[in-house]
Structure formats: C-alpha cells, structure tokens
Design a protein around this motif. Structure first.
Motif, PDB file in Angstrom:
ATOM      1  N   SER A 107      21.731 -34.805 -35.874  1.00  0.00           N
ATOM      2  CA  SER A 107      20.301 -34.887 -35.547  1.00  0.00           C
ATOM      3  C   SER A 107      19.448 -34.227 -36.629  1.00  0.00           C
ATOM      4  O   SER A 107      18.346 -34.711 -36.932  1.00  0.00           O
ATOM      5  CB  SER A 107      20.024 -34.235 -34.187  1.00  0.00           C
ATOM      6  OG  SER A 107      20.599 -35.005 -33.144  1.00  0.00           O
ATOM      7  N   MET A 126      11.067 -43.453 -35.257  1.00  0.00           N
ATOM      8  CA  MET A 126      12.126 -42.657 -34.631  1.00  0.00           C
ATOM      9  C   MET A 126      12.029 -42.744 -33.114  1.00  0.00           C
ATOM     10  O   MET A 126      10.935 -42.655 -32.539  1.00  0.00           O
ATOM     11  CB  MET A 126      12.022 -41.200 -35.074  1.00  0.00           C
ATOM     12  CG  MET A 126      13.192 -40.333 -34.641  1.00  0.00           C
ATOM     13  SD  MET A 126      13.489 -39.040 -35.860  1.00  0.00           S
ATOM     14  CE  MET A 126      14.674 -38.020 -34.997  1.00  0.00           C
ATOM     15  N   ARG A 130       6.172 -42.424 -41.466  1.00  0.00           N
ATOM     16  CA  ARG A 130       6.831 -42.436 -40.151  1.00  0.00           C
ATOM     17  C   ARG A 130       6.575 -43.735 -39.404  1.00  0.00           C
ATOM     18  O   ARG A 130       7.352 -44.103 -38.512  1.00  0.00           O
ATOM     19  CB  ARG A 130       6.369 -41.240 -39.319  1.00  0.00           C
ATOM     20  CG  ARG A 130       6.951 -39.922 -39.823  1.00  0.00           C
ATOM     21  CD  ARG A 130       6.656 -38.796 -38.865  1.00  0.00           C
ATOM     22  NE  ARG A 130       7.123 -37.528 -39.388  1.00  0.00           N
ATOM     23  CZ  ARG A 130       6.434 -36.399 -39.325  1.00  0.00           C
ATOM     24  NH1 ARG A 130       5.246 -36.382 -38.744  1.00  0.00           N
ATOM     25  NH2 ARG A 130       6.931 -35.287 -39.824  1.00  0.00           N
ATOM     26  N   ILE A 135      15.371 -37.077 -42.560  1.00  0.00           N
ATOM     27  CA  ILE A 135      14.988 -38.408 -43.040  1.00  0.00           C
ATOM     28  C   ILE A 135      13.590 -38.764 -42.552  1.00  0.00           C
ATOM     29  O   ILE A 135      12.790 -39.365 -43.281  1.00  0.00           O
ATOM     30  CB  ILE A 135      16.023 -39.465 -42.587  1.00  0.00           C
ATOM     31  CG1 ILE A 135      17.362 -39.232 -43.303  1.00  0.00           C
ATOM     32  CG2 ILE A 135      15.519 -40.884 -42.861  1.00  0.00           C
ATOM     33  CD1 ILE A 135      18.500 -40.121 -42.787  1.00  0.00           C
ATOM     34  N   ASN A 136      13.251 -38.361 -41.330  1.00  0.00           N
ATOM     35  CA  ASN A 136      11.930 -38.649 -40.754  1.00  0.00           C
ATOM     36  C   ASN A 136      10.876 -37.604 -41.139  1.00  0.00           C
ATOM     37  O   ASN A 136       9.724 -37.699 -40.726  1.00  0.00           O
ATOM     38  CB  ASN A 136      12.051 -38.731 -39.224  1.00  0.00           C
ATOM     39  CG  ASN A 136      10.873 -39.411 -38.565  1.00  0.00           C
ATOM     40  OD1 ASN A 136      10.177 -38.812 -37.768  1.00  0.00           O
ATOM     41  ND2 ASN A 136      10.630 -40.666 -38.901  1.00  0.00           N
ATOM     42  N   VAL A 175       9.316 -45.749 -41.028  1.00  0.00           N
ATOM     43  CA  VAL A 175      10.636 -45.244 -40.646  1.00  0.00           C
ATOM     44  C   VAL A 175      10.464 -44.601 -39.270  1.00  0.00           C
ATOM     45  O   VAL A 175      10.252 -43.404 -39.135  1.00  0.00           O
ATOM     46  CB  VAL A 175      11.182 -44.245 -41.687  1.00  0.00           C
ATOM     47  CG1 VAL A 175      12.557 -43.733 -41.285  1.00  0.00           C
ATOM     48  CG2 VAL A 175      11.256 -44.913 -43.059  1.00  0.00           C
ATOM     49  N   LEU A 201      18.915 -36.714 -39.348  1.00  0.00           N
ATOM     50  CA  LEU A 201      17.934 -37.718 -38.945  1.00  0.00           C
ATOM     51  C   LEU A 201      16.514 -37.146 -39.016  1.00  0.00           C
ATOM     52  O   LEU A 201      15.591 -37.816 -39.491  1.00  0.00           O
ATOM     53  CB  LEU A 201      18.247 -38.184 -37.523  1.00  0.00           C
ATOM     54  CG  LEU A 201      18.087 -39.668 -37.219  1.00  0.00           C
ATOM     55  CD1 LEU A 201      18.966 -40.501 -38.136  1.00  0.00           C
ATOM     56  CD2 LEU A 201      18.451 -39.955 -35.769  1.00  0.00           C
ATOM     57  N   ARG A 202      16.341 -35.909 -38.571  1.00  0.00           N
ATOM     58  CA  ARG A 202      15.024 -35.277 -38.585  1.00  0.00           C
ATOM     59  C   ARG A 202      14.548 -35.018 -40.017  1.00  0.00           C
ATOM     60  O   ARG A 202      13.347 -35.049 -40.280  1.00  0.00           O
ATOM     61  CB  ARG A 202      15.045 -33.979 -37.771  1.00  0.00           C
ATOM     62  CG  ARG A 202      15.188 -34.216 -36.266  1.00  0.00           C
ATOM     63  CD  ARG A 202      15.373 -32.922 -35.489  1.00  0.00           C
ATOM     64  NE  ARG A 202      14.182 -32.101 -35.540  1.00  0.00           N
ATOM     65  CZ  ARG A 202      13.123 -32.235 -34.739  1.00  0.00           C
ATOM     66  NH1 ARG A 202      13.114 -33.180 -33.817  1.00  0.00           N
ATOM     67  NH2 ARG A 202      12.089 -31.436 -34.847  1.00  0.00           N
ATOM     68  N   ASP A 262      17.836 -41.011 -32.231  1.00  0.00           N
ATOM     69  CA  ASP A 262      18.487 -39.709 -32.101  1.00  0.00           C
ATOM     70  C   ASP A 262      19.062 -39.571 -30.695  1.00  0.00           C
ATOM     71  O   ASP A 262      18.374 -39.168 -29.761  1.00  0.00           O
ATOM     72  CB  ASP A 262      17.491 -38.583 -32.383  1.00  0.00           C
ATOM     73  CG  ASP A 262      18.161 -37.214 -32.405  1.00  0.00           C
ATOM     74  OD1 ASP A 262      19.408 -37.168 -32.439  1.00  0.00           O
ATOM     75  OD2 ASP A 262      17.448 -36.202 -32.379  1.00  0.00           O
ATOM     76  N   ILE A 283      19.526 -46.618 -37.994  1.00  0.00           N
ATOM     77  CA  ILE A 283      20.454 -45.492 -38.121  1.00  0.00           C
ATOM     78  C   ILE A 283      20.515 -44.843 -36.748  1.00  0.00           C
ATOM     79  O   ILE A 283      19.491 -44.384 -36.230  1.00  0.00           O
ATOM     80  CB  ILE A 283      19.996 -44.474 -39.183  1.00  0.00           C
ATOM     81  CG1 ILE A 283      19.734 -45.159 -40.537  1.00  0.00           C
ATOM     82  CG2 ILE A 283      21.040 -43.361 -39.345  1.00  0.00           C
ATOM     83  CD1 ILE A 283      19.181 -44.212 -41.595  1.00  0.00           C
ATOM     84  N   LEU A 311      15.159 -45.032 -36.601  1.00  0.00           N
ATOM     85  CA  LEU A 311      16.118 -43.954 -36.401  1.00  0.00           C
ATOM     86  C   LEU A 311      16.229 -43.689 -34.903  1.00  0.00           C
ATOM     87  O   LEU A 311      15.218 -43.547 -34.220  1.00  0.00           O
ATOM     88  CB  LEU A 311      15.648 -42.683 -37.110  1.00  0.00           C
ATOM     89  CG  LEU A 311      15.190 -42.826 -38.571  1.00  0.00           C
ATOM     90  CD1 LEU A 311      14.653 -41.491 -39.090  1.00  0.00           C
ATOM     91  CD2 LEU A 311      16.322 -43.325 -39.456  1.00  0.00           C
ATOM     92  N   VAL A 317      12.638 -49.404 -40.845  1.00  0.00           N
ATOM     93  CA  VAL A 317      13.868 -48.730 -40.413  1.00  0.00           C
ATOM     94  C   VAL A 317      13.574 -48.040 -39.089  1.00  0.00           C
ATOM     95  O   VAL A 317      12.473 -47.500 -38.903  1.00  0.00           O
ATOM     96  CB  VAL A 317      14.317 -47.660 -41.439  1.00  0.00           C
ATOM     97  CG1 VAL A 317      15.630 -47.017 -41.008  1.00  0.00           C
ATOM     98  CG2 VAL A 317      14.447 -48.247 -42.833  1.00  0.00           C
TER      99      VAL A 317
END
Length: 251
Positions: A50, A90, A85, A56-57, A88, A53-54, A170, A199, A168, A166
């Motif tokens: 995680s 989330m 964001r 990447i964001n 990408v 991932l955080r 989590d 992802i 993401l 993209v």
C-alpha cells in the motif's frame, strides 16, 4: 482485451525508497506498467504494497528514486498533483466517499472542480459509469444508506468518471463482507477485459491468478518476485513466495 504499447510505459517506478523516520519501508523498488496491463501486487501485511501505491499516487512523498508517468517525472515541483491524480486514479479500501453528498454528486464534484467540466456533462458521464457498475438507481442516496459493496462500486464509478489512464486499487475488497466482495471483483474483472490499465494491491488470490497480466510479490519492502500468473502461482522461484502462497496453493 489488453493492448500492449510500444511507447514509454504509462507508469515507471525507478529505485523508489520510502522511509518513515528511521524505518525504511520501501527499498529500491523498480517496476514499469504498460498501457492495458493489469498488475496485481500480493504479499503479507506490512510488506510495503500500500505504501508503494500511495507513493505512485503522491499521497506519500518518496524518500528517494523517481516515478514517471508517460515518460515524465511526477516528482518535479511543477507537477499539478490534482490533475495527475485525475489521470492516475485511486480506489481505496475505505471508499473515501463524501458522506454529506449523494451518489451523483460524489461522482461529479471532481469532474467539475478538477477537470472543469460543466455540470450537465459531468452528470451525463457520472450516470454512464454508475450504470456500468449497477449503481444508477441509487443516485440520490447518501453513502450511509449504502452497503460496503455499493459504496465501493460508487467509488469505482467516481474514479472512472475522471477519465483516468491508470487506476490504482488499494485492497478494494478488504473492508467488505464476504457477500459483497464478489460484486466488486466482477466490476474490476469487466474493467480489465475492457483494457483499463490497473495496479491492484489485493489479498484476492483467485483474482490475481485469473485476471492479471502480471503478478508482483512483495516481501519486506522489496519486490521479491514477479512474473506471469502462471509462473507465480504455478512455479514460483523464491522460497518466500512459495511460503506465502502455500496455504492458497494447498487449497
């Protein structure tokens, strides 16, 4: 289905490190994700999934290394984080919906504020994606009136409405009761089949095995092993990967 691109990876992580005080949680993480790939990230709790991932964001600031989006570093000061964001997106395990807004407004407020869309256009796009996840009948409901699975489907529709390149995820099913896990995984499965770049940090091993283009196994803040689902689930090379998967494989 998944379309591979010959240009730069849509996401590239180079030698990423992240520390919290003296505790280095991520050690020299490098990976790339091509357009149309579905990359599942598996591993024990606390392995850094995680946090990666955080980073990447940009919800966490990396301690070292670089993150590139379509070939450009997003760690430069000039990066417009809100717009990044949007590109990408989330989906969080805890939904992160606005409790004071109904479903429709949850799915339009970002479009209007960040992307500058007119209200009518934003609502049309939101309704389209809410219909795709089976939540268009609930546009006037508040989050408190919805089940966990319904909230997560709204959260996915909200992310899709921002036209991301993209997405993401989590651990998107970890806060759900067993009865509603399936409905969220089905939405994600359809997204993968439609060619979305994803992802996914997940404990859902069947999803990782059946839907992914590639699986990454993280352990102790590093990528311990990665490969096709067939390789990771059928013939993992690392002892640690085999130990992690042993209970699942035995089942």
């Amino acid at each position: 289905m998944n379309v591979q691109s010959s240009s730069a990876p849509v996401i590239e992580v180079r030698h990423l490190r992240k520390s919290f005080g003296d505790n280095e949680v991520l050690h020299d993480i490098s990976l790339s994700v091509e357009k149309g790939e579905v990359v599942s990230v598996i591993g024990s709790s606390g392995s850094g999934k995680s946090t990666m991932l955080r980073c990447i964001n940009l919800l966490e600031t990396p301690t070292g290394g670089d993150i590139l989006f379509n070939g450009r570093s997003v760690l430069e000061k000039k990066t417009d984080i809100s717009r990044y964001r949007a590109k990408v997106g989330m989906v969080f395990q805890s939904f992160n919906l606005f409790n004071n807004m109904n479903v429709l407004k949850n799915c339009t407020v970002g479009q209007i504020k960040v992307l500058g869309r007119k209200k009518e256009e934003a609502e049309k796009i939101a309704l389209d994606y809410l219909a795709k996840v089976g939540m268009d009948r609930y546009i006037n409901a508040r989050p408190a009136q919805l089940s966990g699975g319904q909230k997560q489907r709204v959260a996915i529709a909200r992310t899709l409405a921002m036209s991301p390149e993209v997405i993401l995820f989590d651990e998107p099913t970890s806060a759900l009761d067993p009865e509603t896990v399936g409905e969220v995984l089905e939405v994600m499965r359809r997204m993968a089949e439609s060619g979305f770049t994803m992802i996914v940090v997940t404990h859902e091993m069947a999803f990782a095995r059946d839907v992914s283009s590639r699986v990454i196994f993280m352990d102790g803040g590093v990528i311990a092993e990665e490969g096709s689902p067939e390789k990771i689930f059928g013939a993992p090379e690392q002892q640690r990967t085999r130990e992690f998967l042993s209970r699942y494989l035995a089942g």
